[in-house]
Design an enzyme around this catalytic site. Structure first.
Site, PDB file in Angstrom:
ATOM      1  N   ASP A 249      15.871 -11.184   0.025  1.00  0.00           N
ATOM      2  CA  ASP A 249      15.799  -9.837  -0.549  1.00  0.00           C
ATOM      3  C   ASP A 249      15.969  -8.788   0.523  1.00  0.00           C
ATOM      4  OD1 ASP A 249      13.319  -9.899   0.617  1.00  0.00           O
ATOM      5  OD2 ASP A 249      12.219  -9.244  -1.136  1.00  0.00           O
ATOM      6  N   VAL A 300      14.017  -1.330  -7.498  1.00  0.00           N
ATOM      7  CA  VAL A 300      14.442  -0.500  -6.365  1.00  0.00           C
ATOM      8  C   VAL A 300      13.569   0.761  -6.362  1.00  0.00           C
ATOM      9  CG1 VAL A 300      16.323   0.789  -5.275  1.00  0.00           C
ATOM     10  CG2 VAL A 300      16.793  -1.423  -6.347  1.00  0.00           C
ATOM     11  N   CYS A 306       6.514   2.167  -1.379  1.00  0.00           N
ATOM     12  CA  CYS A 306       7.948   2.500  -1.257  1.00  0.00           C
ATOM     13  C   CYS A 306       8.188   3.999  -1.211  1.00  0.00           C
ATOM     14  CB  CYS A 306       8.709   1.983  -2.478  1.00  0.00           C
ATOM     15  SG  CYS A 306       8.552   0.246  -2.715  1.00  0.00           S
ATOM     16  N   SER A 363       0.596  -4.634  -3.950  1.00  0.00           N
ATOM     17  CA  SER A 363      -0.639  -3.864  -3.762  1.00  0.00           C
ATOM     18  C   SER A 363      -1.837  -4.452  -4.500  1.00  0.00           C
ATOM     19  CB  SER A 363      -0.437  -2.395  -4.148  1.00  0.00           C
ATOM     20  OG  SER A 363       0.337  -2.274  -5.297  1.00  0.00           O
ATOM     21  N   TYR A 386      -2.276  -2.194   4.078  1.00  0.00           N
ATOM     22  CA  TYR A 386      -1.108  -2.629   3.290  1.00  0.00           C
ATOM     23  C   TYR A 386       0.062  -1.792   3.765  1.00  0.00           C
ATOM     24  CZ  TYR A 386       1.748  -3.473  -0.926  1.00  0.00           C
ATOM     25  OH  TYR A 386       2.746  -3.834  -1.797  1.00  0.00           O
ATOM     26  N   ARG A 387       1.162  -2.462   4.148  1.00  0.00           N
ATOM     27  CA  ARG A 387       2.285  -1.658   4.637  1.00  0.00           C
ATOM     28  C   ARG A 387       3.611  -2.125   4.045  1.00  0.00           C
ATOM     29  NH1 ARG A 387       2.610  -3.644  10.982  1.00  0.00           N
ATOM     30  NH2 ARG A 387       3.666  -5.610  10.611  1.00  0.00           N
ATOM     31  N   GLY A 388       4.482  -1.173   3.782  1.00  0.00           N
ATOM     32  CA  GLY A 388       5.814  -1.486   3.281  1.00  0.00           C
ATOM     33  C   GLY A 388       6.598  -2.221   4.355  1.00  0.00           C
ATOM     34  N   MET A 389       7.465  -3.133   3.931  1.00  0.00           N
ATOM     35  CA  MET A 389       8.219  -3.897   4.914  1.00  0.00           C
ATOM     36  C   MET A 389       9.311  -3.059   5.566  1.00  0.00           C
ATOM     37  SD  MET A 389       6.380  -6.393   4.910  1.00  0.00           S
ATOM     38  CE  MET A 389       7.195  -7.168   6.272  1.00  0.00           C
TER      39      MET A 389
END
Ligand code: XMP
Length: 476
Positions: A249, A300, A306, A363, A386-389
């Site tokens: 992905d 998306v 995000c 989350s 928690y972090r977005g990639m």
């Protein structure tokens, strides 16, 4: 211009139901073309959500965990191996140690592998004994020979077999029970090891009847790969250690680099199912399916961390995205995983009713005990990061784990953020609530099977007042 809707814009109109108990509904679903899971939930391939601890629990509870790829190849395959070894009726290749080693070697090996016992073998790999952490309890000198503290073969109860397939579950249980054993090594006439049965594994088998397992009785697990640098080497290693499904992905999955990677992976590893994404349109879904995707990951910009939509102006509100992707995918008989934006069990029900076969959660799991990272305390409250990639921090740490990955952080435009999530305890408790909600949701729709949810789904659009009314709002 079309209108795009998301979970908070709609409700499902209740239908006549003959379901008496929500326990009677079936939560089995297809994750990919060839893989079925027992509850329609997978944990996200994010470095603050899924490593082996989370993946083991997910598979035990009937779903699946996808190990993230922000690890070196060696670290990632070790995470897969840990899941694969977590449940076994028979461990086919138990860890061993040579009889010539000392206590220091035993401790090191146990620590590295995260285990409490080792079978002891001679140079011909014949069983000579067993050593467990109990044998090490009062031994302070690491130079003491292993042979002097192990339980030797003469004192061990073993079962003689030519092949592990000759062993019956009930039979093994009886031997362990009668002899009050913790471990039962399987050996052939020559003393060569054919497997190992442990009480712990038998207990786990009874404790998790809903667990999702492969043909060898091991828990199932997925792993993520990228589209650049070491992805082929990574895939070969993951396949070698028995990964069940691959996830390719990238933020914008409807792209040439993803299609090229997908073609390559499917032609070199045709026996492993591949989930591809992320897309949010019919066209994207069709192109990925044509390139060989065994499941589509849809979403998306809906995720909790995000900022893709803010940064790029692109995206599709998630419910509409699911409906669009599913329209194409259903026609091609390929399952869709709704990824991102799920805040309540009701959102899962809406996603499934819109046509998704399963959901991916980030989350909702990031605050759990089993997610990677330490629990921190601030102002008396426990929380986890928690972090977005595609966040700044995640991108910076990637340079250490992906061979060939180079990035100039001053030019980097993040599409994700870092945040904190209140600590939630064990993922089992979270899953029980989510699965309970799905079961009730199925009952409100009057269906026993997930695949029937779309047939009975009658969405109604609501106003902001309707959404306000949907949440607790009683006055004090
Ligand atoms: P939830 O809402 O469950 O979403 O937290 C998890 C999904 O979010 C996606 N993800 C990202 N999307 N920037 C994005 O635009 C990011 O940095 C990012 N990190 C994760 C991903 O699809 C995940 O499964």
């Amino acid at each position: 211009m079309r209108e795009g809707l998301t979970f908070d814009d709609v409700l499902l109109q209740p239908r006549f139901s003959s379901i008496i108990s929500r326990k009677e509904v079936n939560t089995k679903t297809r994750l990919t073309k060839n893989i079925t899971i027992n509850v329609p939930i997978v944990s996200a391939n994010m470095d603050t959500v899924t490593e082996s601890g989370m993946a083991i629990c997910m598979a035990e509870l009937g779903g699946m965990g996808i190990i993230h790829r922000f690890l070196t190849v060696e670290q990632q395959i070790n995470e897969v191996i840990k899941v694969k070894r977590a449940h076994n009726f028979i461990i086919h290749d138990p860890y061993t140690i040579d009889i010539s080693q000392n206590i220091g070697d035993v401790k090191l090996s146990m620590r590295n592998k995260g285990i409490h016992s080792l079978l002891v073998v001679d140079s011909q790999k014949r069983l000579k004994g067993i050593v467990t952490t109990r044998d090490l309890l009062f031994e302070d000198d690491d130079n003491v020979a292993l042979e002097t503290i192990m339980t030797s073969l003469e004192k061990l109860i073993c079962k003689k077999v030519n092949h592990y397939s000759e062993v019956d579950f009930e039979d093994a249980k009886k031997i362990l029970k009668t002899n009050k054993l913790e471990k039962l090594p399987l050996i052939d006439e020559q003393g060569m090891i054919k497997g190992l049965i442990t009480v712990k594994d038998i207990e786990k088998r009874l404790e998790f009847p809903n667990a999702v397992k492969d043909n060898n009785g091991r828990l199932m697990v997925g792993a993520a790969i990228g589209v650049k640098n070491d992805y082929l080497e990574r895939t070969a290693e993951l396949v070698r250690v028995g990964v069940d499904v691959l996830v390719i992905d990238i933020a914008h999955g409807h792209s040439q680099s993803l299609l090229d990677t997908l073609y390559k992976i499917k032609s070199e590893f045709p026996h492993v199912d591949v989930i591809a994404g992320n897309v949010a349109t019919k066209h994207g879904t069709l192109d990925l399916i044509s390139a060989g995707a065994d499941a589509i990951k849809c979403g998306v910009g809906p995720g909790g961390t995000c900022i893709t939509r803010l940064v790029t102006g692109s995206g599709v509100p998630q419910l509409t995205a699911i409906m669009d992707c599913c329209e194409t995918a259903t026609y091609k008989d390929i399952p869709v995983i709704a990824d991102g934006g799920i805040k309540y069990s009701g959102d899962i029900v809406k996603a499934l009713a819109a046509g998704a076969s399963s959901v991916m959660l980030g989350s909702l799991f990031a605050g759990c005990e089993e997610s990677p990272g330490h629990t921190r305390i601030k102002d008396g409250q426990k929380f986890k990061v928690y972090r977005g990639m595609a966040s700044y921090d995640a991108a910076a740490s990637r340079t250490n784990t992906e061979k060939g990955y180079e990035i100039n952080m001053t030019d980097y435009v993040p599409e994700g953020v870092e945040t904190t999530i209140p600590y939630k305890g064990k993922v089992k408790e979270v899953m029980d609530q989510l699965v309970g909600g799905i079961r009730s949701g199925m009952s409100y729709l009057g269906v026993n099977e997930i695949e029937d949810m779309t047939k009975n789904a009658d969405f109604i659009k609501m106003t902001a007042a309707g959404w306000h009314e949907s949440k607790p709002h009683a006055q004090k």
